[in-house]
Design a protein around this motif. Structure first.
Motif, short mmCIF file in Angstrom:
data_model
loop_
_atom_site.label_atom_id
_atom_site.label_comp_id
_atom_site.label_asym_id
_atom_site.label_seq_id
_atom_site.Cartn_x
_atom_site.Cartn_y
_atom_site.Cartn_z
N UNK A 442 7.38 -15.27 2.33
CA UNK A 442 7.34 -15.25 0.86
C UNK A 442 6.47 -14.11 0.37
N UNK A 443 5.34 -13.90 1.06
CA UNK A 443 4.44 -12.81 0.69
C UNK A 443 5.14 -11.46 0.85
N UNK A 444 5.89 -11.31 1.94
CA UNK A 444 6.61 -10.05 2.20
C UNK A 444 7.61 -9.78 1.08
N UNK A 445 8.36 -10.81 0.68
CA UNK A 445 9.35 -10.63 -0.37
C UNK A 445 8.70 -10.37 -1.73
N UNK A 446 7.61 -11.07 -2.02
CA UNK A 446 6.91 -10.85 -3.28
C UNK A 446 6.36 -9.42 -3.35
N UNK A 447 5.83 -8.95 -2.23
CA UNK A 447 5.33 -7.58 -2.15
C UNK A 447 6.46 -6.57 -2.36
N UNK A 448 7.56 -6.78 -1.63
CA UNK A 448 8.69 -5.85 -1.68
C UNK A 448 9.32 -5.80 -3.07
N UNK A 449 9.57 -6.98 -3.64
CA UNK A 449 10.26 -7.04 -4.91
C UNK A 449 9.33 -6.70 -6.08
N UNK A 450 8.07 -7.07 -5.97
CA UNK A 450 7.13 -6.74 -7.03
C UNK A 450 6.90 -5.25 -7.14
N UNK A 451 6.61 -4.61 -6.01
CA UNK A 451 6.42 -3.16 -6.03
C UNK A 451 7.71 -2.45 -6.42
N UNK A 452 8.85 -2.98 -5.94
CA UNK A 452 10.13 -2.37 -6.26
C UNK A 452 10.45 -2.39 -7.74
N UNK A 453 10.04 -3.45 -8.44
CA UNK A 453 10.26 -3.52 -9.89
C UNK A 453 9.65 -2.32 -10.59
N UNK A 454 8.48 -1.90 -10.13
CA UNK A 454 7.80 -0.78 -10.78
C UNK A 454 8.54 0.55 -10.56
N UNK A 455 9.37 0.60 -9.52
CA UNK A 455 10.12 1.83 -9.26
C UNK A 455 11.12 2.13 -10.37
#
Length: 502
Positions: A442-455
């Motif tokens: 869950x942490x990996x996905x939150x990290x990936x998707x959260x940072x990706x949103x800013x892209x």
């Protein structure tokens, strides 16, 4: 007297304003640092660097890792899986404030350009090649031939570009490499009846969706999984499903935009810039003219085109970076100069002229980097991470996942390096997943998707670089992408909740 209408500032002004704001934050956010642990391959030992930048050496053993609360196998370090310094949990310490004043602000862009010289050289070489190819009319002849073949099947072009780049993003993190695609694909999109925003969307959103919903990207999901102490294969099926759904949503979003402006071209978000952009990319193009597509022109385009699969192979398999990519395209530039039939003086002048056209883009890269320099020198990145970790302590699983998504979105705005954010945050955040009763996946996905949103929107990333390249202002990009940003934020939140329940 005619009243002046407001014009949105250029990329340079936007970045400089953000630079000043971030410098102001270094006065308000306390400075602090985590101690870091790294493995020195030359001496075969762990190096511990504390908040005062003092170092001690420790033997490379499992016991030492446990001593510093890092619950990872020793081989992750000794085999080179984790190369960057890792934050040590529980070691955050407030230190003397490091505010960044006027002198720091003025120096930061210079330092940013110096630190980004590898990307800048790559951009200038691409511009040089385009200058030579334009000089002999190869692009105009090739586009004319291509437009006749794609007539009636124009949307397939968008699908092909989006899917190709999304695959690159999800597998090896294709992001900065897409800079080379804009000047090549923009004329093709324009000739096929699309506006410039559609081309930007196909390339940028392909990269953003691919990297945001990474499946096996070694620079994000793999390194984050390693730093969190799990295999990157955990949850990969769910990530693949999420990537496919996100891709479908994005393609439909682009299609709706195209459908709207096909009915009424005035609804194009860049309708007022259409003439300017077409002059920039199609100044010598005339669809009705009989431009001869000679063997010489074909060979030049083939040489240029072949550089792209070689680049993709080099980056994904041979671990190339900008030095190798620049060398590849410089070699291609020399080959094209010989094939072009131009004199030595004409070829070199065309190359320099093409590079000059992208000077503004190159400087934008350096200015964007200067914002990260101010943050690093102000020593506030670790503080943001520390406060974030305190925020999610002792909350239930679904709320934990959603708050993590928000936290990584904020951190992703300031820390654009996916691998840097992973090794900094995972040792701190991953153990919190255990206390919340959720999988570290869950942490990996939150990290990936959260940072990706800013892209989608972060000026500190590549957004202003590619907008400067095509001549579209930031406000118009925001008008286009913000509805999709909201859709993807909601989609990510829903998928994270589902992820906690399965």
């Amino acid at each position: 007297m005619k009243k002046k209408t407001f014009e949105f500032p250029s990329a340079f002004t936007v970045l400089f304003v953000i630079l000043i704001i971030v410098a102001g934050l270094t006065y308000m956010i306390p400075a602090g640092k985590f101690s870091k642990l790294s493995y020195d391959t030359a001496t075969n030992e762990f190096i511990i660097t504390d908040h005062n930048d003092e170092t001690i050496s420790e033997p490379p053993t499992e016991e030492v890792l446990r001593k510093y609360n890092i619950n990872l196998p020793l081989e992750k370090f000794t085999k080179g899986t984790i190369k960057k310094p890792m934050a040590i949990p529980g070691s955050y310490t407030k230190i003397k404030q490091h505010p960044q004043g006027i002198l720091n602000i003025v120096k930061a862009p210079i330092l940013g350009i110096m630190e980004s010289v590898d990307i800048i050289i790559f951009v200038l070489i691409i511009g040089g090649i385009i200058g030579v190819i334009n000089k002999i009319g190869a692009f105009d002849a090739g586009i004319n031939a291509l437009s006749k073949k794609t007539e009636g099947r124009e949307f397939l072009l968008i699908l092909f570009v989006f899917i190709l780049i999304a695959i690159g993003g999800t597998t090896f993190g294709m992001s900065e490499e897409t800079i080379a695609f804009y000047p090549i694909l923009m004329p093709i999109f324009l000739v096929n009846g699309f506006d410039a925003m559609t081309c930007v969307a196909a390339i940028s959103l392909g990269s953003t969706i691919g990297t945001m919903f990474s499946t096996v990207n070694p620079f994000s999901v793999v390194i984050a999984s390693n730093a969190a102490g799990i295999s990157f294969t955990e949850g990969i099926q769910f990530r693949i499903i999420t990537l496919l759904l996100a891709s479908v949503i994005t393609i439909l979003y682009i299609y709706q935009y195209i459908k709207k402006i096909r009915k009424d071209p005035a609804k194009s978000l860049i309708h007022d810039q259409e003439k300017e952009i077409r002059n920039k990319f199609l100044s010598n193009f005339d669809k009705s003219s009989k431009v001869e597509f000679t063997t010489r022109k074909k060979l030049c385009l083939v040489a240029f085109t072949l550089a792209f699969p070689i680049m993709i192979y080099g980056v994904s398999v041979l671990q190339w970076w900008f030095g190798e990519m620049s060398a590849l395209f410089l070699s291609v530039a020399i080959i094209i100069m010989f094939l072009s039939g131009l004199s030595e003086k004409e070829a070199v002048s065309s190359f320099i002229g093409g590079a000059k056209e992208l000077t503004g883009v190159a400087l934008t890269v350096g200015l964007a980097r200067s914002i990260n320099i101010i943050m690093d020198n102000g020593l506030i990145s670790d503080t943001l991470l520390y406060y974030s970790s305190q925020l999610v302590a002792n909350i239930n699983s679904s709320a934990f996942a959603l708050v993590q998504l928000g936290i990584f979105s904020v951190l992703g705005f300031f820390i654009q390096s996916s691998s840097g954010l992973a090794v900094l945050s995972m040792p701190i955040m991953a153990p919190l997943a255990d206390t919340a009763g959720v999988s570290r996946e869950i942490i990996i996905n939150a990290y990936n998707w959260g940072q990706g949103l800013m892209s989608f929107i972060a000026p500190t990333g590549l957004v202003l670089v590619f907008l400067e390249m095509v001549g579209v202002t930031f406000d118009k990009w925001l008008k286009f992408v913000m509805p999709l940003f909201g859709i993807m934020a909601a989609f990510s939140a829903v998928m994270l909740i589902i992820n906690t329940l399965i």
